[in-house]
Write a protein that holds these residues in place. Structure first.
Motif, PDB file in Angstrom:
ATOM      1  N   GLN A  39      88.768   4.276  84.159  1.00 48.52           N
ATOM      2  CA  GLN A  39      89.103   5.539  83.521  1.00 48.52           C
ATOM      3  C   GLN A  39      89.581   6.517  84.573  1.00 48.52           C
ATOM      4  OE1 GLN A  39      86.003   7.344  81.131  1.00 48.52           O
ATOM      5  NE2 GLN A  39      87.530   8.456  79.936  1.00 48.52           N
ATOM      6  N   LYS A  43      92.339  10.695  81.270  1.00 50.92           N
ATOM      7  CA  LYS A  43      92.856   9.582  80.476  1.00 50.92           C
ATOM      8  C   LYS A  43      91.704   8.818  79.824  1.00 50.92           C
ATOM      9  CE  LYS A  43      97.084   8.837  83.119  1.00 50.92           C
ATOM     10  NZ  LYS A  43      97.934   7.825  83.808  1.00 50.92           N
ATOM     11  N   GLU A  44      92.053   8.020  78.822  1.00 51.80           N
ATOM     12  CA  GLU A  44      91.052   7.183  78.178  1.00 51.80           C
ATOM     13  C   GLU A  44      90.743   5.973  79.044  1.00 51.80           C
ATOM     14  OE1 GLU A  44      92.014   8.182  73.477  1.00 51.80           O
ATOM     15  OE2 GLU A  44      92.347   6.163  74.266  1.00 51.80           O
ATOM     16  N   ARG A  45      89.570   5.417  78.810  1.00 48.15           N
ATOM     17  CA  ARG A  45      89.198   4.212  79.529  1.00 48.15           C
ATOM     18  C   ARG A  45      90.113   3.064  79.089  1.00 48.15           C
ATOM     19  NH1 ARG A  45      82.929   3.245  79.939  1.00 48.15           N
ATOM     20  NH2 ARG A  45      83.123   3.088  77.664  1.00 48.15           N
ATOM     21  N   GLU A  46      90.513   2.234  80.047  1.00 47.69           N
ATOM     22  CA  GLU A  46      91.439   1.156  79.740  1.00 47.69           C
ATOM     23  C   GLU A  46      90.955  -0.173  80.327  1.00 47.69           C
ATOM     24  OE1 GLU A  46      95.290   1.833  81.478  1.00 47.69           O
ATOM     25  OE2 GLU A  46      94.548   1.768  83.523  1.00 47.69           O
ATOM     26  N   GLU A  89      98.166   5.176  91.454  1.00 49.24           N
ATOM     27  CA  GLU A  89      97.869   5.144  90.011  1.00 49.24           C
ATOM     28  C   GLU A  89      96.680   4.242  89.664  1.00 49.24           C
ATOM     29  OE1 GLU A  89     100.845   4.609  91.466  1.00 49.24           O
ATOM     30  OE2 GLU A  89     101.986   3.051  90.395  1.00 49.24           O
TER      31      GLU A  89
END
Length: 126
Positions: A39, A43-46, A89
């Protein structure tokens, strides 16, 4: 009650490498798939990567494919995430997770995981 404890995060320059570890206790580790998620701020957890119970099957997010490698040592009840060629990133808190049911399959959806570690911070500087 399962416990997952991540370690190995830190600050690294772009292009560098880190190896994350996740030590599990409280269940028959070798019967469960394991997953890594991350995460980033705002941003959302991915999903990042998953591995099945014996290490014979793995799956990666497109964003990390070819750079990250998930592995496990069932004797040590530990899952690893080797991260190479790191990019800014990739900066995020990284979590390991365990699904609800033992199974030989892999899981790529967050809702399929019910136990989570506390997370470890990975920061990649440019």
């Amino acid at each position: 009650q399962v416990q997952l404890v991540e370690s190995g995060g830190g600050l690294v320059q772009a292009g560098g490498s880190l190896r994350l570890s996740c030590a599990a206790s409280g269940r028959t580790f070798s019967r469960y798939a394991m997953g890594w998620f991350r995460q980033a701020p705002g941003k959302e957890r991915e999903f990042v990567a998953t591995i099945n119970w014996n290490g014979g099957s793995t799956y990666y997010a497109d964003s990390v494919k070819g750079r990250f490698t998930i592995s496990r040592d069932n004797a040590k009840t530990t899952v690893y995430l080797q991260m190479n060629s790191l990019k800014p990133e990739d900066t995020a808190v990284y979590y390991c997770a365990l699904p609800e049911f033992p199974s030989p399959t892999i899981y790529i959806n967050e809702y399929e995981y019910v136990s989570w570690g506390q997370g470890t911070q990975v920061t990649v500087s440019s």
